[in-house]
Motif scaffolding. Structure first.
Motif, PDB file in Angstrom:
ATOM      1  N   ALA A   1      -1.625  -7.674  -3.794  1.00  0.00           N
ATOM      2  CA  ALA A   1      -2.354  -7.279  -2.576  1.00  0.00           C
ATOM      3  C   ALA A   1      -3.614  -8.117  -2.336  1.00  0.00           C
ATOM      4  CB  ALA A   1      -2.728  -5.801  -2.666  1.00  0.00           C
TER       5      ALA A   1
ATOM      6  N   ALA B   1      -9.019  -4.009  -5.548  1.00  0.00           N
ATOM      7  CA  ALA B   1      -7.697  -4.274  -6.141  1.00  0.00           C
ATOM      8  C   ALA B   1      -7.843  -5.140  -7.394  1.00  0.00           C
ATOM      9  CB  ALA B   1      -6.789  -4.963  -5.126  1.00  0.00           C
TER      10      ALA B   1
ATOM     11  N   GLU C   1       0.823  -1.215   0.000  1.00  0.00           N
ATOM     12  CA  GLU C   1       0.000   0.000   0.000  1.00  0.00           C
ATOM     13  C   GLU C   1       0.857   1.265   0.000  1.00  0.00           C
ATOM     14  OE1 GLU C   1      -4.308  -1.272   1.785  1.00  0.00           O
ATOM     15  OE2 GLU C   1      -2.982  -0.132   3.105  1.00  0.00           O
TER      16      GLU C   1
ATOM     17  N   ARG D   1     -11.509  -4.230  -0.053  1.00  0.00           N
ATOM     18  CA  ARG D   1     -10.241  -3.795  -0.667  1.00  0.00           C
ATOM     19  C   ARG D   1      -9.740  -4.808  -1.678  1.00  0.00           C
ATOM     20  NH1 ARG D   1      -6.374  -0.417   3.453  1.00  0.00           N
ATOM     21  NH2 ARG D   1      -8.093   0.808   4.258  1.00  0.00           N
TER      22      ARG D   1
ATOM     23  N   TYR E   1      -5.136  -9.145   1.473  1.00  0.00           N
ATOM     24  CA  TYR E   1      -6.420  -8.514   1.811  1.00  0.00           C
ATOM     25  C   TYR E   1      -7.458  -9.570   2.192  1.00  0.00           C
ATOM     26  CZ  TYR E   1      -5.286  -3.803  -0.074  1.00  0.00           C
ATOM     27  OH  TYR E   1      -4.770  -2.565  -0.309  1.00  0.00           O
TER      28      TYR E   1
ATOM     29  N   TYR F   1      -1.238  -4.385  -7.328  1.00  0.00           N
ATOM     30  CA  TYR F   1      -2.648  -4.715  -7.030  1.00  0.00           C
ATOM     31  C   TYR F   1      -2.885  -6.220  -6.979  1.00  0.00           C
ATOM     32  CZ  TYR F   1      -4.169   0.158  -7.367  1.00  0.00           C
ATOM     33  OH  TYR F   1      -4.341   1.492  -7.131  1.00  0.00           O
TER      34      TYR F   1
ATOM     35  N   LEU G   1       2.053   1.680  -3.561  1.00  0.00           N
ATOM     36  CA  LEU G   1       0.941   2.140  -4.418  1.00  0.00           C
ATOM     37  C   LEU G   1       0.671   3.621  -4.187  1.00  0.00           C
ATOM     38  CD1 LEU G   1      -1.548  -0.850  -4.140  1.00  0.00           C
ATOM     39  CD2 LEU G   1      -0.750   0.154  -6.286  1.00  0.00           C
TER      40      LEU G   1
END
Length: 455
Positions: A210, A226, A186, A222, A214, A207, A189
């Motif tokens: 992640a 993503a 994060e 989230r 998540y 993404y 990003l």
């Protein structure tokens, strides 16, 4: 970009090199200088007191019978190109699932790149070694290689450092360090999106990486966002493996004809296709996420279809840890579709390839589901054993939300079998984890501008 010709060495280094090569060939300074230069000029050059022009270096290289690059940089001609060819060969081996063979190649290429101070090639080899270590489950080794790659690229732009940063995050994630993995992804990003460095490949890598952490942290919204962003960013490639192979073959023929610059261009395209290949398999994460969303919405047939597709994409890469994660999700859907026997077989297969250090959260999820399947068949003893094993795995990983859910399942089982005090203890433990699990993630990272927005 995979590399450039190295910068020219300083005059002293070039002078020493000229002198050494001249002596090896048994030439006097006069013989080397004639007909275009004087012996005095060669003497001054060998002493490092003059910076030779390209024209002078070409004359000397011709008299010494070596390529211009070798005098200017100390590198044999074609060295960097040959290294890049070797790196794409190693990337092909990794893409074909031959991780150990690829690691051997990357190790040899890294040593060569270090010997000749080729920074980009060192970083590429380190990244390759990191990916090999991820594939074989050596998470500590993977982390060290990715950290070294990032240090090698310390002066490069953030998008250039993203593959190494993403690799570090994945290694932490697979070791069960979920929050730190999310933090790494994060913050990167955020930096990319806030500073306007909108590199689609870099964003796509981050993404897709992640989504898994998540999901495990219970941050489904989230994860879904993503996946949506990753699918929107995904470049359209045909069959990257075939295209890469074609570019590699072309490079070989160009090299044989001495057309080094064109061979380099072909190798850069091949390397790009291998990156696309990696991205395409990362998109399996998005199929997996989509399957998860369908499962949450009760669209089980569609969920099964997406999860099977994701699993097939990952199995083809022999990405064992990722495959295990998707398999647990698929087994859950199969169980809900009254295909419990197939689900149980898949879960037992998964548990054979996981350990507390590698994929603890997913091993716990497999035990939890096997416990539920055992309860369905009235085998309460086996169910309790699975729940207890799942709890010990989750406690190590610190997955509070999942622990709370498990405590409830175990409590219900104990209550049904008449052990009321033990059931109450399980419920109390679960409430403690439920409370602990509410302090979750900070603000979401800034989104990328996928299309022009008017202010």
């Amino acid at each position: 970009m995979m590399g450039h010709m190295a910068r020219r060495d300083d005059p002293e280094t070039i002078g020493r090199r000229v002198q050494e090569l001249r002596r090896q060939r048994g030439l006097t300074q006069r013989q080397l200088a004639e007909p275009a230069y004087t012996p005095a000029y060669v003497s001054t050059l060998e002493a490092g007191r003059v910076r030779p022009s390209d024209e002078a270096l070409r004359h000397l290289a011709d008299r010494l019978g070596v390529p211009f690059e070798q005098l200017a940089t100390g590198q044999p001609a074609r060295l960097a190109t040959d290294l890049r060819l070797g790196l794409t060969e190693a990337q092909r081996a990794l893409a074909d699932g031959e991780a150990e063979q690829a690691a051997d190649r990357f190790t040899g290429l890294l040593a060569q790149a270090e010997a000749h101070h080729l920074v980009q090639e060192q970083a590429t080899a380190r990244l390759g070694l990191g990916e090999c270590a991820l594939e074989t489950g050596d998470l500590q080794g993977a982390r060290e290689h990715f950290e070294a790659a990032e240090q090698t690229l310390a002066d490069a732009s953030l998008p250039a450092r993203v593959p190494a940063r993403r690799g570090r995050a994945v290694a932490h994630y697979l070791a069960g360090e979920l929050r730190y993995a999310v933090y790494l992804l994060e913050t990167t990003l955020d930096e990319l999106n806030r500073t306007g460095l909108h590199d689609p490949d870099a964003l796509l890598r981050l993404y897709t990486a992640a989504i898994g952490p998540y999901m495990d942290l219970g941050a489904q919204a989230r994860a879904a966002q993503a996946a949506e962003l990753a699918l929107a960013l995904a470049p359209q490639a045909g069959d990257p493996a075939l295209i890469a192979r074609m570019h590699r073959s072309v490079a070989r023929t160009l090299l044989a004809e001495g057309r080094i610059a064109e061979a380099d261009a072909s190798l850069a395209k091949a390397a790009e296709m291998y990156r696309q290949l990696e991205i395409r398999t990362e998109l399996a994460n998005c199929r997996w996420m989509r399957g998860y969303v369908y499962a949450q919405n009760g669209e089980l047939a569609r969920a099964e279809e997406e999860l099977r597709a994701a699993r097939a994409m990952l199995t083809s890469r022999r990405a064992t840890l990722y495959t295990s994660q998707v398999t647990v999700e698929l087994a859950d859907v199969l169980h809900r579709r009254d295909k419990s026997q197939e689900a149980a077989e898949l879960l037992r297969e998964v548990l054979g390839g996981l350990s507390p250090e590698r994929g603890a959260v997913h091993a716990a999820a497999a035990h939890r589901l096997l416990g539920i399947i055992a309860e369905d068949t009235r085998d309460t003893e086996a169910a309790e054993e699975h729940y207890v094993r799942a709890m010990s795995l989750l406690e190590r990983a610190g997955a509070a939300g999942d622990l709370a859910d498990l405590c409830r399942l175990l409590g219900d089982l104990l209550r049904r079998t008449g052990r009321v005090e033990a059931a109450l203890d399980a419920y109390r433990t679960g409430l403690g984890h439920r409370t602990a699990g509410t302090t979750t993630l900070g603000p979401a990272p800034a989104p990328p501008p996928l299309h022009d927005e008017t202010p």
